[in-house]
Design a protein around this motif. Sequence first.
Motif, PDB file in Angstrom:
ATOM      1  N   MET A   1       0.854  -1.178   0.000  1.00 38.54           N
ATOM      2  CA  MET A   1       0.000   0.000   0.000  1.00 38.54           C
ATOM      3  C   MET A   1       0.893   1.232   0.000  1.00 38.54           C
ATOM      4  SD  MET A   1      -2.922   1.320   2.732  1.00 38.54           S
ATOM      5  CE  MET A   1      -2.269   0.324   3.987  1.00 38.54           C
ATOM      6  N   ARG A   2       0.559   2.186  -0.818  1.00 36.74           N
ATOM      7  CA  ARG A   2       1.298   3.436  -0.910  1.00 36.74           C
ATOM      8  C   ARG A   2       0.772   4.413   0.135  1.00 36.74           C
ATOM      9  NH1 ARG A   2      -0.117   6.296  -6.005  1.00 36.74           N
ATOM     10  NH2 ARG A   2      -1.455   7.397  -4.613  1.00 36.74           N
ATOM     11  N   ARG A   3       1.659   5.027   0.894  1.00 35.93           N
ATOM     12  CA  ARG A   3       1.275   6.005   1.924  1.00 35.93           C
ATOM     13  C   ARG A   3       1.615   7.398   1.416  1.00 35.93           C
ATOM     14  NH1 ARG A   3      -1.744   3.415   5.761  1.00 35.93           N
ATOM     15  NH2 ARG A   3      -0.933   1.332   5.977  1.00 35.93           N
ATOM     16  N   ASP A   4       0.611   8.141   0.960  1.00 36.14           N
ATOM     17  CA  ASP A   4       0.856   9.430   0.335  1.00 36.14           C
ATOM     18  C   ASP A   4       0.261  10.620   1.083  1.00 36.14           C
ATOM     19  OD1 ASP A   4      -1.796   8.899  -0.156  1.00 36.14           O
ATOM     20  OD2 ASP A   4      -1.664   9.047  -2.316  1.00 36.14           O
ATOM     21  N   SER A   5      -0.402  10.379   2.183  1.00 34.65           N
ATOM     22  CA  SER A   5      -1.057  11.464   2.918  1.00 34.65           C
ATOM     23  C   SER A   5      -0.806  11.334   4.417  1.00 34.65           C
ATOM     24  CB  SER A   5      -2.570  11.439   2.678  1.00 34.65           C
ATOM     25  OG  SER A   5      -2.855  11.609   1.305  1.00 34.65           O
ATOM     26  N   VAL A   6      -0.672  12.474   5.069  1.00 33.24           N
ATOM     27  CA  VAL A   6      -0.554  12.492   6.523  1.00 33.24           C
ATOM     28  C   VAL A   6      -1.904  12.898   7.096  1.00 33.24           C
ATOM     29  CG1 VAL A   6       0.554  13.595   8.498  1.00 33.24           C
ATOM     30  CG2 VAL A   6       1.889  13.086   6.459  1.00 33.24           C
ATOM     31  N   ARG A  32      -0.659   9.741  11.506  1.00 30.79           N
ATOM     32  CA  ARG A  32      -0.569   8.482  10.788  1.00 30.79           C
ATOM     33  C   ARG A  32      -0.387   8.759   9.294  1.00 30.79           C
ATOM     34  NH1 ARG A  32       0.473   7.133  15.045  1.00 30.79           N
ATOM     35  NH2 ARG A  32      -0.657   5.792  16.435  1.00 30.79           N
ATOM     36  N   LEU A  33       0.294   7.852   8.622  1.00 30.79           N
ATOM     37  CA  LEU A  33       0.388   7.900   7.166  1.00 30.79           C
ATOM     38  C   LEU A  33      -0.763   7.083   6.597  1.00 30.79           C
ATOM     39  CD1 LEU A  33       4.206   7.432   6.581  1.00 30.79           C
ATOM     40  CD2 LEU A  33       2.871   9.541   6.438  1.00 30.79           C
ATOM     41  N   ALA A  34      -1.374   7.592   5.534  1.00 29.91           N
ATOM     42  CA  ALA A  34      -2.540   6.931   4.950  1.00 29.91           C
ATOM     43  C   ALA A  34      -2.488   7.026   3.434  1.00 29.91           C
ATOM     44  CB  ALA A  34      -3.822   7.579   5.463  1.00 29.91           C
ATOM     45  N   GLU A  35      -3.238   6.162   2.807  1.00 34.24           N
ATOM     46  CA  GLU A  35      -3.444   6.252   1.372  1.00 34.24           C
ATOM     47  C   GLU A  35      -4.795   6.917   1.145  1.00 34.24           C
ATOM     48  OE1 GLU A  35      -3.818   3.416  -2.596  1.00 34.24           O
ATOM     49  OE2 GLU A  35      -3.554   2.488  -0.637  1.00 34.24           O
ATOM     50  N   ARG A  36      -4.798   8.006   0.397  1.00 38.49           N
ATOM     51  CA  ARG A  36      -6.039   8.735   0.129  1.00 38.49           C
ATOM     52  C   ARG A  36      -6.674   8.203  -1.151  1.00 38.49           C
ATOM     53  NH1 ARG A  36      -6.023  15.028  -1.287  1.00 38.49           N
ATOM     54  NH2 ARG A  36      -4.531  14.145  -2.729  1.00 38.49           N
ATOM     55  N   GLU A  55     -17.059  11.872   1.271  1.00 41.71           N
ATOM     56  CA  GLU A  55     -16.282  12.692   0.360  1.00 41.71           C
ATOM     57  C   GLU A  55     -14.882  12.174   0.096  1.00 41.71           C
ATOM     58  OE1 GLU A  55     -16.417  16.855   1.221  1.00 41.71           O
ATOM     59  OE2 GLU A  55     -18.373  16.656   2.141  1.00 41.71           O
ATOM     60  N   ILE A  56     -14.324  11.419   1.045  1.00 40.16           N
ATOM     61  CA  ILE A  56     -12.945  10.976   0.909  1.00 40.16           C
ATOM     62  C   ILE A  56     -12.762   9.685   1.701  1.00 40.16           C
ATOM     63  CG2 ILE A  56     -12.066  12.308   2.874  1.00 40.16           C
ATOM     64  CD1 ILE A  56      -9.641  13.032   1.065  1.00 40.16           C
ATOM     65  N   VAL A  57     -11.836   8.858   1.254  1.00 42.76           N
ATOM     66  CA  VAL A  57     -11.538   7.594   1.918  1.00 42.76           C
ATOM     67  C   VAL A  57     -10.035   7.541   2.193  1.00 42.76           C
ATOM     68  CG1 VAL A  57     -11.558   5.071   1.705  1.00 42.76           C
ATOM     69  CG2 VAL A  57     -13.439   6.417   0.750  1.00 42.76           C
ATOM     70  N   PHE A  58      -9.675   7.125   3.384  1.00 47.83           N
ATOM     71  CA  PHE A  58      -8.273   6.914   3.740  1.00 47.83           C
ATOM     72  C   PHE A  58      -8.094   5.455   4.133  1.00 47.83           C
ATOM     73  CE2 PHE A  58      -9.037  11.374   4.747  1.00 47.83           C
ATOM     74  CZ  PHE A  58      -7.991  11.984   4.074  1.00 47.83           C
ATOM     75  N   THR A  59      -6.977   4.864   3.725  1.00 42.96           N
ATOM     76  CA  THR A  59      -6.647   3.504   4.124  1.00 42.96           C
ATOM     77  C   THR A  59      -5.443   3.554   5.058  1.00 42.96           C
ATOM     78  OG1 THR A  59      -7.439   2.634   2.015  1.00 42.96           O
ATOM     79  CG2 THR A  59      -6.036   1.196   3.324  1.00 42.96           C
ATOM     80  N   ILE A  60      -5.592   2.936   6.226  1.00 41.25           N
ATOM     81  CA  ILE A  60      -4.513   2.866   7.209  1.00 41.25           C
ATOM     82  C   ILE A  60      -4.351   1.414   7.636  1.00 41.25           C
ATOM     83  CG2 ILE A  60      -4.882   5.229   8.037  1.00 41.25           C
ATOM     84  CD1 ILE A  60      -6.263   4.020  10.514  1.00 41.25           C
ATOM     85  N   TRP A  61      -3.339   1.127   8.436  1.00 43.82           N
ATOM     86  CA  TRP A  61      -3.173  -0.209   8.994  1.00 43.82           C
ATOM     87  C   TRP A  61      -4.210  -0.431  10.087  1.00 43.82           C
ATOM     88  CZ3 TRP A  61      -0.634  -2.480   5.532  1.00 43.82           C
ATOM     89  CH2 TRP A  61       0.507  -1.954   4.944  1.00 43.82           C
TER      90      TRP A  61
END
Length: 108
Positions: A1-6, A32-36, A55-61
């Motif tokens: 998974m790419r982490r591109d957002s804080v 946390r770092l997340a993928e938006r 409006e937006i989805v974030f993926t985290i561990w």
Amino acid sequence: MRRDSVIYLLPTEITQDDVGNEKVVFGAPRKRLAERKSVRQSEFYQAATTDFKPEIVFTIWVHEYKGEAFLWFKNQTYHIIRTFEKNFRELELVCEVRMDGNSYIGDF
């Protein structure tokens, strides 16, 4: 998974003012770092039948999430309206902008 957002997960506590009105108080943010991601079209239209506006989805561990109801991203407080465990490691946080004027303001 790419982490591109804080993002900053915001623990909350419900308190009452002198008159008895409930107020959300934010605790110390957890960075946390997340993928938006964008909201899926199907989810957007399903939510149209409710009061939610994803409006937006974030993926985290999975292990990073402690049940927070809010997060902060790019000077905006978001309400986490749904979580979805994609697999045993990843968790999606489906969010909407918080519009009640009780936004998080803190030092990062």
